[in-house]
Design a protein around this motif. Structure first.
Motif, PDB file in Angstrom:
ATOM      1  N   ALA A  97      92.765 -26.544  24.945  1.00  0.00           N
ATOM      2  CA  ALA A  97      91.495 -26.522  25.456  1.00  0.00           C
ATOM      3  C   ALA A  97      90.409 -27.608  25.320  1.00  0.00           C
ATOM      4  CB  ALA A  97      90.712 -24.884  25.446  1.00  0.00           C
ATOM      5  N   ALA A  98      90.515 -27.917  23.809  1.00  0.00           N
ATOM      6  CA  ALA A  98      89.853 -29.115  23.667  1.00  0.00           C
ATOM      7  C   ALA A  98      90.260 -30.396  23.949  1.00  0.00           C
ATOM      8  CB  ALA A  98      89.867 -29.203  22.300  1.00  0.00           C
ATOM      9  N   ALA A  99      91.549 -30.592  24.228  1.00  0.00           N
ATOM     10  CA  ALA A  99      92.029 -31.603  24.891  1.00  0.00           C
ATOM     11  C   ALA A  99      91.790 -32.283  26.445  1.00  0.00           C
ATOM     12  CB  ALA A  99      93.492 -31.797  24.701  1.00  0.00           C
ATOM     13  N   ARG A 100      91.573 -30.756  26.849  1.00  0.00           N
ATOM     14  CA  ARG A 100      91.066 -30.661  28.432  1.00  0.00           C
ATOM     15  C   ARG A 100      89.792 -31.066  28.721  1.00  0.00           C
ATOM     16  NH1 ARG A 100      91.627 -26.674  31.007  1.00  0.00           N
ATOM     17  NH2 ARG A 100      92.495 -25.285  29.457  1.00  0.00           N
ATOM     18  N   LEU A 101      88.879 -30.285  27.455  1.00  0.00           N
ATOM     19  CA  LEU A 101      87.324 -30.187  27.833  1.00  0.00           C
ATOM     20  C   LEU A 101      86.871 -31.284  26.886  1.00  0.00           C
ATOM     21  CD1 LEU A 101      87.518 -26.457  28.290  1.00  0.00           C
ATOM     22  CD2 LEU A 101      87.431 -28.301  30.102  1.00  0.00           C
ATOM     23  N   PRO A 102      86.761 -32.643  26.798  1.00  0.00           N
ATOM     24  CA  PRO A 102      86.466 -33.405  25.570  1.00  0.00           C
ATOM     25  C   PRO A 102      84.968 -33.365  25.475  1.00  0.00           C
ATOM     26  CG  PRO A 102      86.774 -34.772  27.725  1.00  0.00           C
ATOM     27  CD  PRO A 102      87.469 -33.379  27.744  1.00  0.00           C
ATOM     28  N   LEU A 103      84.100 -32.620  26.364  1.00  0.00           N
ATOM     29  CA  LEU A 103      82.781 -32.748  25.987  1.00  0.00           C
ATOM     30  C   LEU A 103      82.565 -31.528  25.345  1.00  0.00           C
ATOM     31  CD1 LEU A 103      81.421 -33.873  29.530  1.00  0.00           C
ATOM     32  CD2 LEU A 103      81.498 -35.092  27.413  1.00  0.00           C
ATOM     33  N   LEU A 104      83.593 -30.397  25.143  1.00  0.00           N
ATOM     34  CA  LEU A 104      83.141 -29.009  24.586  1.00  0.00           C
ATOM     35  C   LEU A 104      83.559 -29.155  23.111  1.00  0.00           C
ATOM     36  CD1 LEU A 104      82.148 -26.233  25.087  1.00  0.00           C
ATOM     37  CD2 LEU A 104      84.422 -25.797  25.613  1.00  0.00           C
ATOM     38  N   THR A 105      82.708 -28.985  22.071  1.00  0.00           N
ATOM     39  CA  THR A 105      83.101 -28.893  20.648  1.00  0.00           C
ATOM     40  C   THR A 105      83.392 -27.303  20.485  1.00  0.00           C
ATOM     41  OG1 THR A 105      81.738 -30.699  19.867  1.00  0.00           O
ATOM     42  CG2 THR A 105      82.394 -29.095  18.227  1.00  0.00           C
ATOM     43  N   ILE A 106      84.641 -27.238  19.935  1.00  0.00           N
ATOM     44  CA  ILE A 106      85.085 -25.736  19.615  1.00  0.00           C
ATOM     45  C   ILE A 106      85.360 -25.776  18.081  1.00  0.00           C
ATOM     46  CG2 ILE A 106      86.733 -23.921  20.262  1.00  0.00           C
ATOM     47  CD1 ILE A 106      87.432 -25.482  22.754  1.00  0.00           C
ATOM     48  N   ARG A 107      84.561 -24.891  17.701  1.00  0.00           N
ATOM     49  CA  ARG A 107      84.993 -24.377  16.007  1.00  0.00           C
ATOM     50  C   ARG A 107      85.578 -23.030  15.949  1.00  0.00           C
ATOM     51  NH1 ARG A 107      79.961 -26.694  16.307  1.00  0.00           N
ATOM     52  NH2 ARG A 107      79.770 -28.578  15.222  1.00  0.00           N
ATOM     53  N   GLN A 108      86.624 -22.881  15.226  1.00  0.00           N
ATOM     54  CA  GLN A 108      87.198 -21.585  14.917  1.00  0.00           C
ATOM     55  C   GLN A 108      86.722 -21.000  13.692  1.00  0.00           C
ATOM     56  OE1 GLN A 108      91.661 -21.347  15.480  1.00  0.00           O
ATOM     57  NE2 GLN A 108      91.724 -19.349  14.170  1.00  0.00           N
ATOM     58  N   ALA A 109      86.089 -19.774  13.990  1.00  0.00           N
ATOM     59  CA  ALA A 109      85.724 -19.065  12.737  1.00  0.00           C
ATOM     60  C   ALA A 109      86.658 -18.288  11.945  1.00  0.00           C
ATOM     61  CB  ALA A 109      84.741 -17.969  13.135  1.00  0.00           C
ATOM     62  N   GLU A 110      86.314 -17.982  10.918  1.00  0.00           N
ATOM     63  CA  GLU A 110      87.422 -17.060   9.955  1.00  0.00           C
ATOM     64  C   GLU A 110      87.588 -15.711  10.770  1.00  0.00           C
ATOM     65  OE1 GLU A 110      89.056 -18.023   7.558  1.00  0.00           O
ATOM     66  OE2 GLU A 110      88.083 -20.055   7.367  1.00  0.00           O
ATOM     67  N   VAL A 111      88.818 -15.113  10.310  1.00  0.00           N
ATOM     68  CA  VAL A 111      89.134 -13.812  10.797  1.00  0.00           C
ATOM     69  C   VAL A 111      88.152 -12.842   9.925  1.00  0.00           C
ATOM     70  CG1 VAL A 111      91.431 -14.472  11.373  1.00  0.00           C
ATOM     71  CG2 VAL A 111      90.965 -13.325   8.981  1.00  0.00           C
ATOM     72  N   LEU A 112      88.199 -11.425  10.491  1.00  0.00           N
ATOM     73  CA  LEU A 112      87.020 -10.788   9.948  1.00  0.00           C
ATOM     74  C   LEU A 112      87.235 -10.007   8.569  1.00  0.00           C
ATOM     75  CD1 LEU A 112      86.560  -8.457  13.085  1.00  0.00           C
ATOM     76  CD2 LEU A 112      85.349 -10.707  12.357  1.00  0.00           C
ATOM     77  N   GLY A 113      88.726  -9.850   8.296  1.00  0.00           N
ATOM     78  CA  GLY A 113      88.912  -9.552   6.854  1.00  0.00           C
ATOM     79  C   GLY A 113      89.485 -10.464   5.999  1.00  0.00           C
ATOM     80  N   PRO A 114      89.513  -9.965   4.831  1.00  0.00           N
ATOM     81  CA  PRO A 114      88.971  -8.777   4.062  1.00  0.00           C
ATOM     82  C   PRO A 114      87.415  -8.789   3.929  1.00  0.00           C
ATOM     83  CG  PRO A 114      89.991  -9.936   2.237  1.00  0.00           C
ATOM     84  CD  PRO A 114      90.360 -10.722   3.564  1.00  0.00           C
ATOM     85  N   SER A 115      86.696  -7.717   3.803  1.00  0.00           N
ATOM     86  CA  SER A 115      85.264  -7.780   3.726  1.00  0.00           C
ATOM     87  C   SER A 115      85.007  -6.329   3.185  1.00  0.00           C
ATOM     88  CB  SER A 115      84.646  -8.108   4.981  1.00  0.00           C
ATOM     89  OG  SER A 115      83.335  -7.777   5.072  1.00  0.00           O
ATOM     90  N   SER A 116      83.969  -6.312   2.393  1.00  0.00           N
ATOM     91  CA  SER A 116      83.422  -5.013   2.324  1.00  0.00           C
ATOM     92  C   SER A 116      82.687  -4.308   3.415  1.00  0.00           C
ATOM     93  CB  SER A 116      82.247  -5.234   1.238  1.00  0.00           C
ATOM     94  OG  SER A 116      81.242  -6.068   1.660  1.00  0.00           O
ATOM     95  N   LEU A 117      82.270  -5.076   4.291  1.00  0.00           N
ATOM     96  CA  LEU A 117      81.849  -4.554   5.505  1.00  0.00           C
ATOM     97  C   LEU A 117      82.822  -3.657   6.208  1.00  0.00           C
ATOM     98  CD1 LEU A 117      79.310  -7.067   6.783  1.00  0.00           C
ATOM     99  CD2 LEU A 117      78.619  -5.023   6.077  1.00  0.00           C
ATOM    100  N   LEU A 118      83.948  -4.037   6.325  1.00  0.00           N
ATOM    101  CA  LEU A 118      85.229  -3.567   6.729  1.00  0.00           C
ATOM    102  C   LEU A 118      85.403  -1.811   6.228  1.00  0.00           C
ATOM    103  CD1 LEU A 118      87.566  -6.138   7.619  1.00  0.00           C
ATOM    104  CD2 LEU A 118      86.201  -4.678   9.232  1.00  0.00           C
ATOM    105  N   THR A 119      85.326  -2.029   4.873  1.00  0.00           N
ATOM    106  CA  THR A 119      85.533  -0.564   3.923  1.00  0.00           C
ATOM    107  C   THR A 119      84.535   0.101   4.345  1.00  0.00           C
ATOM    108  OG1 THR A 119      84.973  -1.798   2.150  1.00  0.00           O
ATOM    109  CG2 THR A 119      87.169  -1.727   2.212  1.00  0.00           C
ATOM    110  N   ALA A 120      83.413  -0.453   4.237  1.00  0.00           N
ATOM    111  CA  ALA A 120      82.246   0.472   4.724  1.00  0.00           C
ATOM    112  C   ALA A 120      82.302   1.020   6.148  1.00  0.00           C
ATOM    113  CB  ALA A 120      80.715  -0.499   4.579  1.00  0.00           C
ATOM    114  N   ALA A 121      82.997   0.649   6.958  1.00  0.00           N
ATOM    115  CA  ALA A 121      82.908   1.045   8.330  1.00  0.00           C
ATOM    116  C   ALA A 121      84.375   1.963   8.439  1.00  0.00           C
ATOM    117  CB  ALA A 121      83.463  -0.078   9.409  1.00  0.00           C
ATOM    118  N   LEU A 122      85.083   1.674   7.677  1.00  0.00           N
ATOM    119  CA  LEU A 122      86.221   3.017   7.360  1.00  0.00           C
ATOM    120  C   LEU A 122      85.689   4.141   6.726  1.00  0.00           C
ATOM    121  CD1 LEU A 122      89.015   0.448   5.734  1.00  0.00           C
ATOM    122  CD2 LEU A 122      89.046   1.764   8.073  1.00  0.00           C
ATOM    123  N   GLU A 123      84.863   3.901   5.840  1.00  0.00           N
ATOM    124  CA  GLU A 123      83.914   5.424   5.369  1.00  0.00           C
ATOM    125  C   GLU A 123      83.057   5.871   6.379  1.00  0.00           C
ATOM    126  OE1 GLU A 123      82.607   4.716   1.461  1.00  0.00           O
ATOM    127  OE2 GLU A 123      84.493   3.797   0.606  1.00  0.00           O
TER     128      GLU A 123
END
Length: 256
Positions: free
Chosen positions: A90-116
């Motif tokens: 997509a970035a190659a076809r859309l040169p005016l668009l800057t795309i940053r990929q964020a990290e995946v969600l886990g692991p995180s204490s927020l996930l274990t809190a959601a599990l609980e």
């Protein structure tokens, strides 16, 4: 005009209509946490709109900065290969668009809190904790890193939360299956066994987890994580981590 990058949540997609409904509900929670932040959803498969079409539309509307956030709990094939490839194309076809990929969600204490949270909603009482073994059941992956991360999450949750035991299980690709993990805890003398699905949205593999819990007669089966408040806060955290300081604008909501 809001100058913050647009958040594009990337979900896998499913033929099960509950999947897209859950993703929509989760994104609504994120919008409530960050009023004014533009939050879009794109799917890799099965559902529309697909990720490339969303990026094309955003570029055509004049958006110039996007944070692409994989709605994934572990770094496996989709996070390492599939999603980066889609974003690069997509970035190659859309040169005016800057795309940053964020990290995946886990692991995180927020996930274990959601599990609980989900276990409590399913009926687990605080006094049951020390006599309860938990099966932490994920969809499963052929990527060994994903399996190792789940095992580490199970160990950490056991050490910090006071459960009788916490064991990982998988609905596909890896062993043990949910039913086998429940039976193993029973064989070790665990009085009460709860199954906590480590998945975000309903679908085929979460249904397999639920079937395994019923087959082995687990005492309690928690719902999937879904639009848990902790999960919405985690999306905000991952978004913040991907946004350069100069582009953050007014980040007024929770970033804990």
């Amino acid at each position: 005009m809001d100058t913050r990058p647009t958040l594009l949540v990337i979900a896998h997609g499913s033929r099960d209509p509950r999947h897209a409904a859950t993703v929509s509900a989760l994104c609504a929670r994120v919008r409530a946490l960050r009023p004014g932040l533009r939050v879009e959803v794109g799917y890799l498969d099965f559902n529309a709109p697909r990720v490339p079409r969303v990026l094309e539309r955003l570029s055509a509307e004049g958006i110039r900065d996007v944070v692409a956030l994989p709605l994934l709990l572990t770094r496996a094939f989709h996070a390492k290969s599939d999603i980066p490839a889609v974003l690069r194309e997509a970035a190659a076809r859309l040169p005016l668009l800057t795309i940053r990929q964020a990290e995946v969600l886990g692991p995180s204490s927020l996930l274990t809190a959601a599990l609980e949270r989900r276990l409590a909603e399913a009926g687990l009482r605080p006094g049951d904790r020390r006599s309860t073994g938990v099966v932490l059941a994920s969809a499963g992956s052929s990527d060994p890193e994903a399996g190792a991360v789940l095992a580490e999450i199970a160990r950490e949750w056991w050490h910090t939360a006071g459960w009788c035991a916490v064991r990982p299980a998988f609905a596909s690709a890896s062993l043990p299956r949910t039913a086998d993990a429940v039976r193993a805890l029973r064989a070790e003398g665990v009085r009460r066994v709860a199954v906590a699905p480590y998945v975000i949205a309903p679908g085929f593999l979460p249904d397999r987890i639920a079937a395994g819990a019923r087959e082995a007669r687990a005492d309690l089966l928690a719902p999937v994580l879904g639009p848990a408040p902790e999960l919405a806060r985690l999306l905000v955290r991952r978004y913040d981590g991907a946004v350069p300081t100069h582009a953050r604008g007014d980040l007024t909501a929770l970033s804990a």
